[in-house]
Design a protein around this motif. Structure first.
Motif, PDB file in Angstrom:
ATOM      1  N   LEU A 109      10.830 -10.947  59.821  1.00  0.00           N
ATOM      2  CA  LEU A 109      10.537 -11.498  58.499  1.00  0.00           C
ATOM      3  C   LEU A 109      11.819 -11.773  57.754  1.00  0.00           C
ATOM      4  CD1 LEU A 109       9.115  -8.722  56.116  1.00  0.00           C
ATOM      5  CD2 LEU A 109      10.539  -8.259  58.072  1.00  0.00           C
ATOM      6  N   LEU A 110      11.708 -12.653  56.740  1.00  0.00           N
ATOM      7  CA  LEU A 110      12.850 -13.088  55.956  1.00  0.00           C
ATOM      8  C   LEU A 110      13.060 -12.164  54.777  1.00  0.00           C
ATOM      9  CD1 LEU A 110      14.904 -15.490  55.717  1.00  0.00           C
ATOM     10  CD2 LEU A 110      13.339 -16.460  54.052  1.00  0.00           C
ATOM     11  N   CYS A 111      14.330 -11.801  54.527  1.00  0.00           N
ATOM     12  CA  CYS A 111      14.700 -10.981  53.380  1.00  0.00           C
ATOM     13  C   CYS A 111      15.510 -11.826  52.416  1.00  0.00           C
ATOM     14  CB  CYS A 111      15.558  -9.791  53.809  1.00  0.00           C
ATOM     15  SG  CYS A 111      14.894  -8.874  55.205  1.00  0.00           S
ATOM     16  N   LYS A 112      15.518 -11.430  51.143  1.00  0.00           N
ATOM     17  CA  LYS A 112      16.325 -12.087  50.131  1.00  0.00           C
ATOM     18  C   LYS A 112      17.526 -11.223  49.806  1.00  0.00           C
ATOM     19  CE  LYS A 112      12.304 -14.458  48.233  1.00  0.00           C
ATOM     20  NZ  LYS A 112      11.445 -14.683  47.047  1.00  0.00           N
ATOM     21  N   GLY A 113      18.394 -11.767  48.931  1.00  0.00           N
ATOM     22  CA  GLY A 113      19.692 -11.155  48.717  1.00  0.00           C
ATOM     23  C   GLY A 113      19.678  -9.716  48.269  1.00  0.00           C
ATOM     24  N   THR A 114      18.715  -9.296  47.437  1.00  0.00           N
ATOM     25  CA  THR A 114      18.739  -7.934  46.918  1.00  0.00           C
ATOM     26  C   THR A 114      17.703  -7.039  47.568  1.00  0.00           C
ATOM     27  OG1 THR A 114      17.296  -8.640  45.131  1.00  0.00           O
ATOM     28  CG2 THR A 114      19.646  -8.606  44.667  1.00  0.00           C
ATOM     29  N   ASP A 115      17.018  -7.496  48.608  1.00  0.00           N
ATOM     30  CA  ASP A 115      16.048  -6.655  49.299  1.00  0.00           C
ATOM     31  C   ASP A 115      16.799  -5.623  50.134  1.00  0.00           C
ATOM     32  OD1 ASP A 115      14.023  -8.176  48.273  1.00  0.00           O
ATOM     33  OD2 ASP A 115      13.844  -9.470  50.034  1.00  0.00           O
ATOM     34  N   VAL A 116      16.549  -4.343  49.883  1.00  0.00           N
ATOM     35  CA  VAL A 116      17.290  -3.298  50.579  1.00  0.00           C
ATOM     36  C   VAL A 116      16.384  -2.203  51.131  1.00  0.00           C
ATOM     37  CG1 VAL A 116      19.424  -3.663  49.292  1.00  0.00           C
ATOM     38  CG2 VAL A 116      17.704  -2.092  48.398  1.00  0.00           C
ATOM     39  N   ILE A 117      15.058  -2.326  50.940  1.00  0.00           N
ATOM     40  CA  ILE A 117      14.135  -1.296  51.388  1.00  0.00           C
ATOM     41  C   ILE A 117      13.105  -1.898  52.341  1.00  0.00           C
ATOM     42  CG2 ILE A 117      12.414   0.418  50.696  1.00  0.00           C
ATOM     43  CD1 ILE A 117      15.163   1.171  49.785  1.00  0.00           C
ATOM     44  N   VAL A 118      12.934  -1.262  53.514  1.00  0.00           N
ATOM     45  CA  VAL A 118      11.876  -1.623  54.447  1.00  0.00           C
ATOM     46  C   VAL A 118      10.711  -0.672  54.221  1.00  0.00           C
ATOM     47  CG1 VAL A 118      11.270  -2.029  56.854  1.00  0.00           C
ATOM     48  CG2 VAL A 118      13.647  -2.245  56.123  1.00  0.00           C
ATOM     49  N   LYS A 119       9.515  -1.225  53.961  1.00  0.00           N
ATOM     50  CA  LYS A 119       8.314  -0.417  53.749  1.00  0.00           C
ATOM     51  C   LYS A 119       7.393  -0.615  54.942  1.00  0.00           C
ATOM     52  CE  LYS A 119       8.485  -1.018  48.697  1.00  0.00           C
ATOM     53  NZ  LYS A 119       8.554   0.391  48.267  1.00  0.00           N
ATOM     54  N   VAL A 120       7.053   0.482  55.621  1.00  0.00           N
ATOM     55  CA  VAL A 120       6.218   0.416  56.816  1.00  0.00           C
ATOM     56  C   VAL A 120       4.989   1.299  56.612  1.00  0.00           C
ATOM     57  CG1 VAL A 120       6.130   0.758  59.312  1.00  0.00           C
ATOM     58  CG2 VAL A 120       8.272   0.077  58.228  1.00  0.00           C
ATOM     59  N   SER A 121       3.805   0.750  56.916  1.00  0.00           N
ATOM     60  CA  SER A 121       2.580   1.527  56.716  1.00  0.00           C
ATOM     61  C   SER A 121       1.517   1.110  57.712  1.00  0.00           C
ATOM     62  CB  SER A 121       2.055   1.349  55.288  1.00  0.00           C
ATOM     63  OG  SER A 121       1.746  -0.012  55.039  1.00  0.00           O
ATOM     64  N   LYS A 122       0.610   2.048  58.003  1.00  0.00           N
ATOM     65  CA  LYS A 122      -0.555   1.782  58.841  1.00  0.00           C
ATOM     66  C   LYS A 122      -1.537   2.923  58.626  1.00  0.00           C
ATOM     67  CE  LYS A 122      -2.079   0.987  63.614  1.00  0.00           C
ATOM     68  NZ  LYS A 122      -2.894  -0.204  63.325  1.00  0.00           N
ATOM     69  N   ILE A 123      -2.814   2.600  58.590  1.00  0.00           N
ATOM     70  CA  ILE A 123      -3.832   3.623  58.405  1.00  0.00           C
ATOM     71  C   ILE A 123      -3.707   4.672  59.512  1.00  0.00           C
ATOM     72  CG2 ILE A 123      -6.325   4.082  58.417  1.00  0.00           C
ATOM     73  CD1 ILE A 123      -6.722   1.318  57.194  1.00  0.00           C
ATOM     74  N   GLY A 124      -3.712   5.939  59.121  1.00  0.00           N
ATOM     75  CA  GLY A 124      -3.557   7.027  60.077  1.00  0.00           C
ATOM     76  C   GLY A 124      -2.128   7.486  60.234  1.00  0.00           C
ATOM     77  N   PHE A 125      -1.176   6.761  59.632  1.00  0.00           N
ATOM     78  CA  PHE A 125       0.229   7.121  59.671  1.00  0.00           C
ATOM     79  C   PHE A 125       0.722   7.334  58.243  1.00  0.00           C
ATOM     80  CE2 PHE A 125      -0.538   4.905  63.568  1.00  0.00           C
ATOM     81  CZ  PHE A 125       0.337   5.430  64.505  1.00  0.00           C
ATOM     82  N   ASP A 126       1.833   8.032  58.102  1.00  0.00           N
ATOM     83  CA  ASP A 126       2.457   8.189  56.797  1.00  0.00           C
ATOM     84  C   ASP A 126       3.061   6.873  56.348  1.00  0.00           C
ATOM     85  OD1 ASP A 126       1.846  10.880  56.751  1.00  0.00           O
ATOM     86  OD2 ASP A 126       3.780  11.489  57.597  1.00  0.00           O
ATOM     87  N   ASN A 127       2.954   6.568  55.030  1.00  0.00           N
ATOM     88  CA  ASN A 127       3.663   5.431  54.455  1.00  0.00           C
ATOM     89  C   ASN A 127       5.101   5.841  54.193  1.00  0.00           C
ATOM     90  OD1 ASN A 127       1.259   4.053  54.457  1.00  0.00           O
ATOM     91  ND2 ASN A 127       0.815   4.472  52.313  1.00  0.00           N
ATOM     92  N   ASN A 128       6.055   4.994  54.562  1.00  0.00           N
ATOM     93  CA  ASN A 128       7.458   5.372  54.427  1.00  0.00           C
ATOM     94  C   ASN A 128       8.317   4.188  54.008  1.00  0.00           C
ATOM     95  OD1 ASN A 128       7.786   8.273  55.640  1.00  0.00           O
ATOM     96  ND2 ASN A 128       6.350   7.212  56.981  1.00  0.00           N
ATOM     97  N   ASP A 129       9.382   4.492  53.284  1.00  0.00           N
ATOM     98  CA  ASP A 129      10.367   3.507  52.866  1.00  0.00           C
ATOM     99  C   ASP A 129      11.702   3.861  53.508  1.00  0.00           C
ATOM    100  OD1 ASP A 129       8.315   2.666  51.265  1.00  0.00           O
ATOM    101  OD2 ASP A 129       9.204   3.361  49.388  1.00  0.00           O
ATOM    102  N   VAL A 130      12.359   2.840  54.080  1.00  0.00           N
ATOM    103  CA  VAL A 130      13.635   3.059  54.753  1.00  0.00           C
ATOM    104  C   VAL A 130      14.669   2.103  54.191  1.00  0.00           C
ATOM    105  CG1 VAL A 130      14.842   3.119  56.969  1.00  0.00           C
ATOM    106  CG2 VAL A 130      12.401   3.656  56.863  1.00  0.00           C
ATOM    107  N   PRO A 131      15.818   2.610  53.673  1.00  0.00           N
ATOM    108  CA  PRO A 131      16.856   1.702  53.166  1.00  0.00           C
ATOM    109  C   PRO A 131      17.657   1.088  54.301  1.00  0.00           C
ATOM    110  CG  PRO A 131      17.574   3.975  52.955  1.00  0.00           C
ATOM    111  CD  PRO A 131      16.159   4.026  53.477  1.00  0.00           C
ATOM    112  N   PHE A 132      18.132  -0.162  54.066  1.00  0.00           N
ATOM    113  CA  PHE A 132      19.113  -0.731  54.981  1.00  0.00           C
ATOM    114  C   PHE A 132      20.376   0.121  54.916  1.00  0.00           C
ATOM    115  CE2 PHE A 132      16.395  -3.985  55.709  1.00  0.00           C
ATOM    116  CZ  PHE A 132      16.396  -5.067  54.861  1.00  0.00           C
ATOM    117  N   THR A 133      21.102   0.202  56.022  1.00  0.00           N
ATOM    118  CA  THR A 133      22.393   0.889  56.011  1.00  0.00           C
ATOM    119  C   THR A 133      23.458  -0.041  56.546  1.00  0.00           C
ATOM    120  OG1 THR A 133      22.041   1.771  58.240  1.00  0.00           O
ATOM    121  CG2 THR A 133      21.315   3.128  56.373  1.00  0.00           C
TER     122      THR A 133
END
Length: 472
Positions: free
Chosen positions: A448-472
């Motif tokens: 997927l395409l990101c924009k200039g200030t996007d720095v957090i990846v949000k991943v989720s699915k039913i039955g799994f924990d929702n989590n946010d991961v920063p770019f490094t």
């Protein structure tokens, strides 16, 4: 590449700057952002007449980004854009995409584009398509009905890869049909109508018209359907000036008092009228008439993309601090370079805060301002915390502002989502970066395409924990 353990999800991603940023269409890219009797083609290898004449129709209203081509329900013989391109898609691969809004949902026939000489290749609303649906017909292709496009807003992509014709709505595959005998070569491609038939319905708009000489894959459709591409001067900043008045204002540099806080609102329409667009802002200038030499300590500039229209008091949340330090006003366009650039999203209004916190006072530094009721909120006093003021009042004159915007570039995030326990790919996990959204495929992969200030990846699915991961 960076790996992050997300409880029971593991996300692998690679960040690739600018992978889609330069991929403007090869053949036609009409943005419809300048009113007039012509429209410029921002494609990388533009075909036809450039700029193309706009006959009968108007450019205005609200499109996907900026203004748009407006329909009037008139006959295509006198209400049309003649691109000047002798259609030559042949049997090759191609993509046609367009933004539509305000479409009527009935069975009256309205044409959007086509070339009668290209084996009657055309796209229309209503009629044989059914109420509220589009139909792509002719050119040796099977009929392809795209359902529920009215009233919009909807972005439709048609792609042909030599084996199938597909239609996507808002980045998601809608319908497809096997097709291997397309022969699309004609006598003249038109937009906004077809032949002499009725063109776009009154009240409808068409924007972001794109023709590629290749078939975009699902990932690129998903990544670019809601992104304005960088046609024209893709990296050249523009200077945006808001206000030309000469009314003297004591704020925001109200150094007759020890402390001051000022919030200034600029609308999306004002920025666009001044030539601005979504992008990165890295400075702010005010037009200083007379300057006092006192140093403003605890000086801050903050910014935010703001959905409101007339603040009724100080806004205290959702700020980004772009400058923090000291400042001394100087006569003329007094510039402050930001420590942290700010990304204007191109859809919201823009709110600035300027404040300082001194222990002494002198005289004001005055700036030029323009009448703009309800667009400025200000307070000044002694012995307080200027950036923390909670009172204040509205002022009828807004200080003139000037700043540069650099077009935002994109980047592509690609990776795989797996189960941290079993190591198996996770299918159908939702991956979000800013406003971009996609779902993982059978092998757990995504793009997927990101924009200039996007720095957090949000991943989720039913039955799994929702989590946010920063770019490094």
């Amino acid at each position: 590449m960076t790996v992050r353990n997300l409880g029971i999800l593991t996300v692998l991603f690679a960040f690739m700057q600018g992978a889609f940023a330069q991929d403007v269409p090869e053949l036609i890219y009409y943005k419809f952002d300048a009113a007039g009797a012509t429209v410029e083609n921002f494609a990388s290898a533009p075909v036809g007449t450039n700029p193309a004449p706009v006959t009968g129709l108007t450019i205005g209203g609200t499109g996907q980004f900026g203004t748009a081509l407006q329909g009037n329900g008139g006959a295509s013989s006198s209400n049309i854009i003649n691109t000047g391109w002798v259609t030559n898609l042949g049997t090759g691969h191609w993509t046609i995409s367009l933004y539509l809004n305000g479409l009527v949902s009935n069975t009256t026939l309205y044409y959007l584009f086509g070339d009668a000489g290209a084996n009657s290749f055309r796209c229309f609303l209503g009629g044989a398509a059914g109420a509220g649906n589009l139909l792509l017909r002719g050119g040796g292709l099977p009929d392809l009905v795209v359902p529920s496009v009215a009233t919009g807003p909807t972005v439709v992509h048609f792609t042909y890869d030599g084996t199938a014709i597909k239609a996507y709505k808002n980045g998601v595959l809608s319908v497809s049909a096997n097709a291997s005998a397309a022969a699309i070569a004609g006598t003249g491609f038109t937009l906004g109508g077809y032949s002499t038939s009725t063109g776009m319905n009154a009240g409808s708009v068409l924007d972001e018209f794109r023709v590629y000489n290749r078939a975009l894959d699902a990932a690129e459709v998903a990544a670019t359907w809601n992104v304005e591409l960088g046609g024209g001067s893709s990296t050249t900043p523009v200077t945006v000036t808001i206000g030309t008045g000469t009314t003297s204002c004591g704020y925001p540099y109200y150094t007759l008092y020890e402390d001051a806080r000022t919030q200034i609102l600029v609308t999306k329409a004002e920025i666009e009228a001044a030539g601005g667009f979504a992008g990165m802002i890295d400075n702010l200038e005010l037009s200083v008439i007379s300057a006092n030499s006192i140093t403003m300590n605890g000086f801050e500039i903050r910014m935010q993309n703001y959905s409101g229209s007339t603040p009724a008091g100080f806004i205290n949340t959702d700020w980004t601090t772009v400058y923090a330090g000291t400042d001394v006003a100087t006569v003329g366009w007094h510039n402050t370079d930001f420590m942290v650039p700010f990304m204007w999203d191109g859809t919201s209004n823009l709110l600035f805060q300027i404040c300082y916190d001194n222990t002494g006072w002198n005289g004001n530094s005055t700036v030029n301002g323009t009448a703009a009721s309800g667009m400025t909120w200000h307070q000044h006093d002694d012995g307080a915390s200027g950036c923390g003021f909670a009172g204040g009042s509205t002022y009828a004159t807004r200080p003139n502002l000037r700043f540069e915007i650099t077009p935002m570039s994109g980047a592509v995030l690609e990776g795989i989502v797996t189960n941290a326990t079993s190591g198996l790919p996770v299918i159908g996990a939702k991956v979000m970066v800013g406003d971009s959204l996609t779902y993982t495929l059978l092998d757990g992969s995504y793009s997927l395409l990101c924009k200039g200030t996007d720095v957090i990846v949000k991943v989720s699915k039913i039955g799994f924990d929702n989590n946010d991961v920063p770019f490094t």
